[in-house]
Design an enzyme around this catalytic site. Sequence first.
Site, PDB file in Angstrom:
ATOM      1  N   GLY A 165      18.472   7.220  -8.713  1.00 36.96           N
ATOM      2  CA  GLY A 165      19.604   7.899  -9.336  1.00 36.96           C
ATOM      3  C   GLY A 165      20.124   9.109  -8.574  1.00 36.96           C
ATOM      4  O   GLY A 165      20.943   9.868  -9.095  1.00 36.96           O
ATOM      5  N   GLU A 175       9.949   1.953  -5.027  1.00 32.36           N
ATOM      6  CA  GLU A 175      11.051   2.830  -5.413  1.00 32.36           C
ATOM      7  C   GLU A 175      10.635   4.284  -5.204  1.00 32.36           C
ATOM      8  O   GLU A 175       9.915   4.852  -6.043  1.00 32.36           O
ATOM      9  CB  GLU A 175      11.387   2.653  -6.896  1.00 32.36           C
ATOM     10  N   GLU A 183      10.117   6.286 -14.548  1.00 32.71           N
ATOM     11  CA  GLU A 183      10.495   6.971 -15.796  1.00 32.71           C
ATOM     12  C   GLU A 183       9.449   6.758 -16.877  1.00 32.71           C
ATOM     13  O   GLU A 183       9.209   7.636 -17.704  1.00 32.71           O
ATOM     14  CB  GLU A 183      11.894   6.498 -16.236  1.00 32.71           C
ATOM     15  N   SER A 219      18.905   4.011  -5.564  1.00 37.10           N
ATOM     16  CA  SER A 219      20.278   4.265  -5.102  1.00 37.10           C
ATOM     17  C   SER A 219      20.871   3.133  -4.261  1.00 37.10           C
ATOM     18  O   SER A 219      21.590   3.389  -3.291  1.00 37.10           O
ATOM     19  CB  SER A 219      20.343   5.603  -4.352  1.00 37.10           C
ATOM     20  N   ASN A 252      18.222  -3.025 -13.584  1.00 36.94           N
ATOM     21  CA  ASN A 252      17.463  -2.307 -14.605  1.00 36.94           C
ATOM     22  C   ASN A 252      18.455  -1.495 -15.423  1.00 36.94           C
ATOM     23  O   ASN A 252      18.993  -0.506 -14.945  1.00 36.94           O
ATOM     24  CB  ASN A 252      16.436  -1.376 -13.928  1.00 36.94           C
ATOM     25  N   TRP A 253      18.678  -1.948 -16.654  1.00 35.69           N
ATOM     26  CA  TRP A 253      19.673  -1.275 -17.498  1.00 35.69           C
ATOM     27  C   TRP A 253      19.135  -0.010 -18.148  1.00 35.69           C
ATOM     28  O   TRP A 253      19.874   0.705 -18.796  1.00 35.69           O
ATOM     29  CB  TRP A 253      20.183  -2.249 -18.562  1.00 35.69           C
ATOM     30  N   LYS A 254      17.836   0.203 -18.047  1.00 30.93           N
ATOM     31  CA  LYS A 254      17.209   1.373 -18.697  1.00 30.93           C
ATOM     32  C   LYS A 254      17.632   1.401 -20.175  1.00 30.93           C
ATOM     33  O   LYS A 254      17.783   0.351 -20.777  1.00 30.93           O
ATOM     34  CB  LYS A 254      17.594   2.656 -17.964  1.00 30.93           C
ATOM     35  N   GLY A 304      19.405   0.166 -10.385  1.00 35.12           N
ATOM     36  CA  GLY A 304      19.543   0.835 -11.684  1.00 35.12           C
ATOM     37  C   GLY A 304      21.005   1.039 -12.037  1.00 35.12           C
ATOM     38  O   GLY A 304      21.683   0.113 -12.499  1.00 35.12           O
ATOM     39  N   GLY A 305      21.504   2.231 -11.778  1.00 32.36           N
ATOM     40  CA  GLY A 305      22.869   2.620 -12.172  1.00 32.36           C
ATOM     41  C   GLY A 305      23.935   1.588 -11.836  1.00 32.36           C
ATOM     42  O   GLY A 305      24.781   1.266 -12.684  1.00 32.36           O
ATOM     43  N   HIS A 349       7.555   1.648 -14.110  1.00 27.91           N
ATOM     44  CA  HIS A 349       8.741   2.341 -13.588  1.00 27.91           C
ATOM     45  C   HIS A 349       8.463   3.845 -13.630  1.00 27.91           C
ATOM     46  O   HIS A 349       7.797   4.340 -14.536  1.00 27.91           O
ATOM     47  CB  HIS A 349       9.974   1.991 -14.434  1.00 27.91           C
TER      48      HIS A 349
END
Length: 232
Positions: A158, A152, A87, A194, A7-9, A215-216, A85
């Site tokens: 994150g 999640e 966010e 994470s 997930n590149w956000k 994600g990250g 998601h």
Amino acid sequence: MKFIVGNWKMNGTLDEKEAFLKALKNVKTNNKIIICMPFTLVYGNDHGITIGAQNISEHANGAYTGDISGQMLKDADVKYVLVGHSERRLYHNETNAIVKAKAIAAIKNGITPIICIGETLADKKAGRTMTVVKKMLLECIPEKCKYIIAYEPRWAIGSGKTPTLEEITAVFETIHKTLHQQGCENISLLYGGSVNSNNAKQIINIKNVDGLLVGGASLKSDTFLPIIKSID
Ligand code: PEP
């Protein structure tokens, strides 16, 4: 086959996409790699890896400035889309009802929604994880068993923190059982929050875990490739 979903956000330019795909081009894996990119980068699904999207409108078309419909994603050859998601829930007030409507819109267009659910830190501290996760699940899933679930925990996204292996096992058991009770047998279940190359293998080997949402660590091939390699 397991899923490894990135997930590149709100990150990534065309140059970065091309460099990333080049780095992953010759990777040998038996698993399915999907990267959910920003809308500007979803077009061009002709690589060894599959490009997904991060959001979809619950509406078919019309006066919804800035939104992207299922038909538009289908036109761009998108096969997977994240919905709900945390966010999106936090910054765009997406409720379970909206998430469900988005999942239905995706399925109508032949796109597999990856429905994200997970408890907050307050829920966890109050011992409400199972109740919250089960309620979110039941309120977000469409009738057709044509989706993927990503568990999640919000506090794990994150943060560098993850639940214990026992905690993940227990939540996945609950999700699996709940879906079974709904008549859905073969739903793939992903863990997200994470994930990195040090914990990916242990997590993916947990019972009922069919893949990872990253994600990250999915943003750069330097951190994503070791995850792919660690679980092959
Ligand atoms: C995510 O945002 O879906 C996620 C899992 O992020 P991270 O891997 O950075 O915790």
